[in-house]
Motif scaffolding. Structure first.
Motif, PDB file in Angstrom:
ATOM      1  N   GLU A   6       0.731  -1.251   0.161  1.00 22.43           N
ATOM      2  CA  GLU A   6       0.001   0.129   0.216  1.00 22.43           C
ATOM      3  C   GLU A   6       1.034   1.322  -0.079  1.00 22.43           C
ATOM      4  N   SER A   7       2.014   1.164   0.707  1.00 18.94           N
ATOM      5  CA  SER A   7       2.916   2.533   0.861  1.00 18.94           C
ATOM      6  C   SER A   7       3.595   2.574  -0.300  1.00 18.94           C
ATOM      7  N   ASP A   8       3.563   1.708  -1.361  1.00 17.09           N
ATOM      8  CA  ASP A   8       4.414   1.778  -2.730  1.00 17.09           C
ATOM      9  C   ASP A   8       3.519   2.331  -3.746  1.00 17.09           C
ATOM     10  N   ILE A   9       1.942   2.369  -3.758  1.00 11.34           N
ATOM     11  CA  ILE A   9       1.080   2.479  -4.668  1.00 11.34           C
ATOM     12  C   ILE A   9       1.206   3.870  -5.456  1.00 11.34           C
ATOM     13  N   PHE A  10       1.556   5.009  -4.648  1.00 11.36           N
ATOM     14  CA  PHE A  10       1.768   6.357  -5.276  1.00 11.36           C
ATOM     15  C   PHE A  10       3.139   6.222  -5.883  1.00 11.36           C
ATOM     16  N   GLU A  11       4.331   5.410  -5.573  1.00 14.48           N
ATOM     17  CA  GLU A  11       5.461   5.366  -6.429  1.00 14.48           C
ATOM     18  C   GLU A  11       5.051   4.505  -7.822  1.00 14.48           C
ATOM     19  N   GLY A  12       4.421   3.517  -7.638  1.00 15.45           N
ATOM     20  CA  GLY A  12       3.797   2.701  -8.852  1.00 15.45           C
ATOM     21  C   GLY A  12       3.081   3.405  -9.773  1.00 15.45           C
ATOM     22  N   GLU A  13       2.197   4.221  -9.276  1.00 18.15           N
ATOM     23  CA  GLU A  13       1.493   5.131 -10.192  1.00 18.15           C
ATOM     24  C   GLU A  13       2.436   6.068 -10.998  1.00 18.15           C
TER      25      GLU A  13
END
Length: 141
Positions: A6-13
């Motif tokens: 969940e903490s990586d979702i913004f980075e992935g987007e």
């Protein structure tokens, strides 16, 4: 285990948007289908991993289920679509699709389509649900 933290979702987007923007710029200079089928913007290994993981996460949201395993090695694999679950002895569902990261991201971003990549031999798919064309490209904000 989730495909992305969940903490990586913004980075992935962010990584997926970066890949998509670079790929679209390259697509504008393409002169042939062969050119489109070789588009592969260079991102760092982590950015590639995050772009792939985020896009697979988005695919899971769009088509949840245990019926088809989508593998984008070496970064991640997810199960999507309704259908028979995997055999409890080998954990592999009856339908498996394998793609390279660049192929997957071209499909996700709409640079190429399923039939173009399949005809070029870039998709390994077995099973009766071996076509994700109705789910791709994914919306990229």
């Amino acid at each position: 285990m989730p495909v992305i933290k969940e903490s990586d979702i913004f980075e992935g987007e962010t990584a997926l948007k970066k890949w998509s923007q670079s790929a679209r710029e390259l697509a504008h200079t393409a002169h042939s289908m062969d050119d489109l089928l070789t588009i592969y913007p260079k991102l760092s290994r982590r950015e590639m991993a995050m772009a792939v993981r985020y896009s697979l996460y988005m695919l899971q949201l769009r088509a949840p289920g245990p019926g088809v395993e989508v593998r984008v090695a070496p970064f991640a694999a997810v199960k999507v679509l309704e259908g028979p679950k995997s055999d409890p002895h080998n954990l592999t569902p009856p339908d498996v699709i394998e793609l390279e990261p660049d192929v997957w991201l071209r499909l996700v971003c709409g640079i190429t389509n399923w039939s173009q990549e399949k005809d070029a031999g870039h998709i390994s798919a077995m099973g009766i649900r071996d076509d994700l064309s109705s789910l791709l490209p994914l919306p990229i904000g």
